[in-house]
Design a protein around this motif. Sequence first.
Motif, PDB file in Angstrom:
ATOM      1  N   ILE A   1       0.839  -1.201   0.000  1.00 35.95           N
ATOM      2  CA  ILE A   1       0.000   0.000   0.000  1.00 35.95           C
ATOM      3  C   ILE A   1       0.875   1.253   0.000  1.00 35.95           C
ATOM      4  O   ILE A   1       0.644   2.194  -0.774  1.00 35.95           O
TER       5      ILE A   1
ATOM      6  N   THR B   1       2.333   2.154  -3.286  1.00 36.61           N
ATOM      7  CA  THR B   1       1.302   2.469  -4.287  1.00 36.61           C
ATOM      8  C   THR B   1       1.072   1.323  -5.273  1.00 36.61           C
ATOM      9  O   THR B   1       0.628   1.538  -6.396  1.00 36.61           O
TER      10      THR B   1
ATOM     11  N   LYS C   1      -4.229  -0.634  -3.276  1.00 35.82           N
ATOM     12  CA  LYS C   1      -4.929   0.397  -2.522  1.00 35.82           C
ATOM     13  C   LYS C   1      -5.599  -0.203  -1.301  1.00 35.82           C
ATOM     14  O   LYS C   1      -6.076  -1.335  -1.328  1.00 35.82           O
TER      15      LYS C   1
ATOM     16  N   ALA D   1      -3.257   7.659  -2.670  1.00 35.75           N
ATOM     17  CA  ALA D   1      -4.229   6.955  -3.501  1.00 35.75           C
ATOM     18  C   ALA D   1      -4.746   7.859  -4.615  1.00 35.75           C
ATOM     19  O   ALA D   1      -5.078   7.397  -5.705  1.00 35.75           O
TER      20      ALA D   1
END
Length: 296
Positions: free
Chosen positions: A47, A50, A53, A67
């Motif tokens: 997460i 990236t 998500k 995000a």
Amino acid sequence: MQLAIEHVSKRYRGKNWGLRDVSFTITPGVLGLLGPNGAGKSTLMRILATITKQTEGTVVWDSQDIAIHPEQLRTVLGYLPQDFGIYPHLNAIEFLEYLAAIKGLKANIARQRIDELLQVLNLSEVRKRPLGAFSGGMRQRVGIAQALLNDPKLLIIDEPTVGLDPEERVRFRNLLTDLAGERIVILSTHIVSDVEATATAIAIMDKGTLLTHATPENLLGQVEGKVWECLVPSEKLIQIRERFLVSSTARRSNGVHVRLVADSAPLQEAARVAPTLEDAYLYCIANGRNAAGAAQ
């Protein structure tokens, strides 16, 4: 510069939660991310990198939600996943030049950076050998090199010392210490000694939740006065393990040398000793599971 993780949860298919309501803020230095297999460390790092998500919550890099604006972070990110793939027919230089081009580095800057990294990671002599002929430890060092190509402000590395011999592990620890001045380094591992040697802060996770985020000194303070050593007969070892949190054992000619964590002396002949980070880690995990069990 900071990375703020705010109430982050991740749910997979089948309603299984990989992360549950994780919140803490990371500032420059080395964060040691500790936890057993299945703790959620790799999910959290994917997460932060990236790659995936979160289901709930936000991650903010210098006031930007990653995000919504992942490019803000990706330009300053270095990432080494646990399962790092290579192109076996390329040599180290060719492979790193290829990845440098993908990252948008200019050719002259990339060549200089690659030379520096190959030297630091002790790969100069094999720079033209096909990666398919590299040992596991050598491939891991190439993975570390690619993560450092763009001189990242945020460096995320997952189990980086797996496959490294003791000398290489010490070299890598020294490299991490050198890198950690004005950048954030997140080191995820199950090897407590790697964290003990490098980390300025530690986050301990288990079963998708964050148990604690503290300095090494604060963690050690939690078990100060609670670590004991004693010698017990072999036949009593199972009983000791059932009653106490045992961090290590060593067999001797006259019995078993036991190191354990307990609020008071487990045996009359037990001697109190200085705690280690591994003692503190095991104590934190055990307390977290006891609290979770009591809440059910």
